[in-house]
Design a protein around this motif. Structure first.
Motif, PDB file in Angstrom:
ATOM      1  N   SER A 309      82.425 -47.672 -42.977  1.00  0.00           N
ATOM      2  CA  SER A 309      83.792 -47.787 -43.491  1.00  0.00           C
ATOM      3  C   SER A 309      84.715 -48.401 -42.444  1.00  0.00           C
ATOM      4  N   TYR A 310      84.542 -48.024 -41.171  1.00  0.00           N
ATOM      5  CA  TYR A 310      85.346 -48.633 -40.108  1.00  0.00           C
ATOM      6  C   TYR A 310      85.040 -50.123 -39.982  1.00  0.00           C
ATOM      7  N   LEU A 311      83.766 -50.469 -40.058  1.00  0.00           N
ATOM      8  CA  LEU A 311      83.380 -51.874 -39.930  1.00  0.00           C
ATOM      9  C   LEU A 311      83.916 -52.696 -41.099  1.00  0.00           C
ATOM     10  N   THR A 312      83.756 -52.184 -42.320  1.00  0.00           N
ATOM     11  CA  THR A 312      84.257 -52.898 -43.503  1.00  0.00           C
ATOM     12  C   THR A 312      85.767 -53.011 -43.464  1.00  0.00           C
ATOM     13  N   ARG A 313      86.417 -51.947 -43.025  1.00  0.00           N
ATOM     14  CA  ARG A 313      87.877 -51.958 -42.908  1.00  0.00           C
ATOM     15  C   ARG A 313      88.346 -53.017 -41.926  1.00  0.00           C
ATOM     16  N   ALA A 314      87.642 -53.141 -40.812  1.00  0.00           N
ATOM     17  CA  ALA A 314      87.993 -54.160 -39.822  1.00  0.00           C
ATOM     18  C   ALA A 314      87.821 -55.567 -40.389  1.00  0.00           C
ATOM     19  N   VAL A 315      86.773 -55.772 -41.195  1.00  0.00           N
ATOM     20  CA  VAL A 315      86.550 -57.081 -41.818  1.00  0.00           C
ATOM     21  C   VAL A 315      87.678 -57.396 -42.800  1.00  0.00           C
ATOM     22  N   PHE A 316      88.051 -56.395 -43.616  1.00  0.00           N
ATOM     23  CA  PHE A 316      89.140 -56.596 -44.574  1.00  0.00           C
ATOM     24  C   PHE A 316      90.448 -56.942 -43.865  1.00  0.00           C
ATOM     25  N   LEU A 317      90.747 -56.210 -42.794  1.00  0.00           N
ATOM     26  CA  LEU A 317      92.024 -56.419 -42.113  1.00  0.00           C
ATOM     27  C   LEU A 317      92.065 -57.747 -41.367  1.00  0.00           C
ATOM     28  N   SER A 318      90.908 -58.214 -40.923  1.00  0.00           N
ATOM     29  CA  SER A 318      90.891 -59.539 -40.288  1.00  0.00           C
ATOM     30  C   SER A 318      91.115 -60.640 -41.313  1.00  0.00           C
ATOM     31  N   SER A 324      96.941 -52.268 -45.783  1.00  0.00           N
ATOM     32  CA  SER A 324      96.978 -50.990 -45.068  1.00  0.00           C
ATOM     33  C   SER A 324      95.925 -50.101 -45.697  1.00  0.00           C
ATOM     34  N   ILE A 325      94.898 -49.785 -44.920  1.00  0.00           N
ATOM     35  CA  ILE A 325      93.797 -48.982 -45.425  1.00  0.00           C
ATOM     36  C   ILE A 325      93.693 -47.725 -44.585  1.00  0.00           C
ATOM     37  N   LEU A 326      93.954 -46.580 -45.201  1.00  0.00           N
ATOM     38  CA  LEU A 326      93.743 -45.326 -44.505  1.00  0.00           C
ATOM     39  C   LEU A 326      92.255 -45.090 -44.387  1.00  0.00           C
ATOM     40  N   ALA A 353      95.233 -45.070 -39.758  1.00  0.00           N
ATOM     41  CA  ALA A 353      95.771 -46.231 -40.448  1.00  0.00           C
ATOM     42  C   ALA A 353      95.739 -47.440 -39.545  1.00  0.00           C
ATOM     43  N   ARG A 354      95.842 -48.571 -40.159  1.00  0.00           N
ATOM     44  CA  ARG A 354      95.840 -49.814 -39.415  1.00  0.00           C
ATOM     45  C   ARG A 354      97.078 -49.907 -38.541  1.00  0.00           C
ATOM     46  N   GLN A 355      96.896 -50.263 -37.283  1.00  0.00           N
ATOM     47  CA  GLN A 355      98.012 -50.407 -36.378  1.00  0.00           C
ATOM     48  C   GLN A 355      98.342 -51.880 -36.202  1.00  0.00           C
TER      49      GLN A 355
END
Length: 360
Positions: A309-318, A324-326, A353-355
């Motif tokens: 989930s952290y890895l996918t979240r990082a891909v989405f945010l890039s 904003s993904i909690l 949350a995304r900083q």
């Protein structure tokens, strides 16, 4: 003894173990991301609305708490009546326009002076305030996502805008244009979607709301201090059902994977089970061993799912910096502060949350 047996059984079939762990991990990551994405978007939007600094928000009758669904049915002259009310310090009419070009955005059409009186003004990171009808302000997240620079041209609603300034995020929208220009582009001349009111003192909020209900009995009048509590999945029809359905689907997939794993384990190990019985192992011991193996696979899968989930979240945010993904896989909360030591609205979200840039 039994845990050594469980560990050996898990390592004995590495491919099956890896497949089972990944299946459980995907289930966990899917649940975390779905809930985190919906909750993050709702909370971050609510924080930005609260960050305007107004005390009251006036919307037309039957208007949704989700501002993106609002039209422009109110005459802008309503603002004159609001300014005449007792304890009203400032009024800012805002025209909202939904745009899907280059991303999903809600554009605020504002009068710079009125909006400044209510919100206290923007914190400019680059450039200056809007001075002409074709000027646009962008917050730092939007500018990064759209690669916009001060002095450049940004096309929006089939119109070329001049990027006058980049402001700190947390003041309602991410894109701001003059209200007159947006009225012309959207065909909403002399109309507004919402009115933000600033009271002379915060304890006068209820008195002003009572006055407003007498003059505008059918209109939606909301205090902004409670706005965050209104922005939940239950406020948007169908959203909570969608979340529950996706969670149920993910859990079902994980359950079926573990069930299949246990079934194949029993089928493959009939000989091993017979040997254990011949050595005096009871049925309860064998069942504990099988359940312990499944529990160990689930535990490893949960850890892998959180990492995924952290890895996918990082891909989405890039790819989408304004998301904003909690991340409910983390513990505690992240409280962002800008370089000046202030905490911008919309920056404090439960979970990890995304900083944005400049937060630490």
């Amino acid at each position: 003894m039994i845990w050594q047996l469980i560990a050996n059984n898990v390592m004995r079939r590495p491919i099956r173990t890896v497949v089972s762990v990944i299946a459980v991990g995907v289930e966990v990551a899917l649940v975390i991301l779905i809930v985190g994405l919906t909750s993050g978007l709702l909370q971050e939007t609510a924080k930005r609305i609260e960050g305007i600094g107004a005390d009251i928000m006036l919307q037309p009758p039957s208007a949704s708490v989700f501002l993106a669904f609002s039209g422009a049915p109110m005459p802008i002259k309503i603002g004159d009546k609001l300014r005449e009310m007792k304890y009203v310090q400032a009024v800012a009419p805002v025209l909202l326009q939904f745009s899907s070009s280059g991303g999903v955005d809600v554009i605020y059409g504002i009068d710079p002076q009125n909006f400044r009186d209510v919100s206290g003004g923007f914190v400019f990171l680059e450039g200056h305030d809007m001075a002409g009808p074709d000027d646009i302000l962008m917050d730092d997240w939007a500018a990064k996502a759209k690669n916009a620079k001060v002095g450049g041209t940004f096309r929006l609603l089939d119109h070329d805008f001049h990027v006058a300034g980049i402001v700190e995020h947390g003041k309602g929208a991410r894109l701001f244009v003059p209200i007159g220009t947006l009225q012309d582009l959207s065909g909403s001349r002399d109309k507004a979607s919402i009115f933000f009111l600033k009271c002379t003192r915060s304890d006068h909020t209820q008195a002003v709301m009572d006055q407003m209900r007498q003059i505008f009995p059918r209109y939606e009048i909301r205090p902004l201090k409670d706005f965050l509590s209104l922005m939940s999945s239950t406020s948007l029809p169908g959203l909570d059902i969608f979340i529950e359905s996706m969670i149920a689907l993910a859990v079902s997939i994980g359950f079926l994977v573990i069930l299949l794993s246990m079934y194949t384990t029993v089928i493959e190990r009939t000989r091993d089970i017979g040997v254990l019985k011949s050595m005096g192992a009871s049925k309860a011991y064998i069942i504990r061993a099988l359940l312990g193996e499944s529990a160990l696979i689930c535990a490893i899968g949960i850890v892998v799912g959180i990492a995924m989930s952290y890895l996918t979240r990082a891909v989405f945010l890039s790819a989408f910096p304004t998301l904003s993904i909690l991340n409910y896989g983390g513990m505690g909360s992240a409280v962002c502060r800008n370089r000046r030591g202030r905490r911008p609205a919309g920056c404090e979200l439960s979970g990890l949350a995304r900083q944005p840039q400049g937060c630490h």
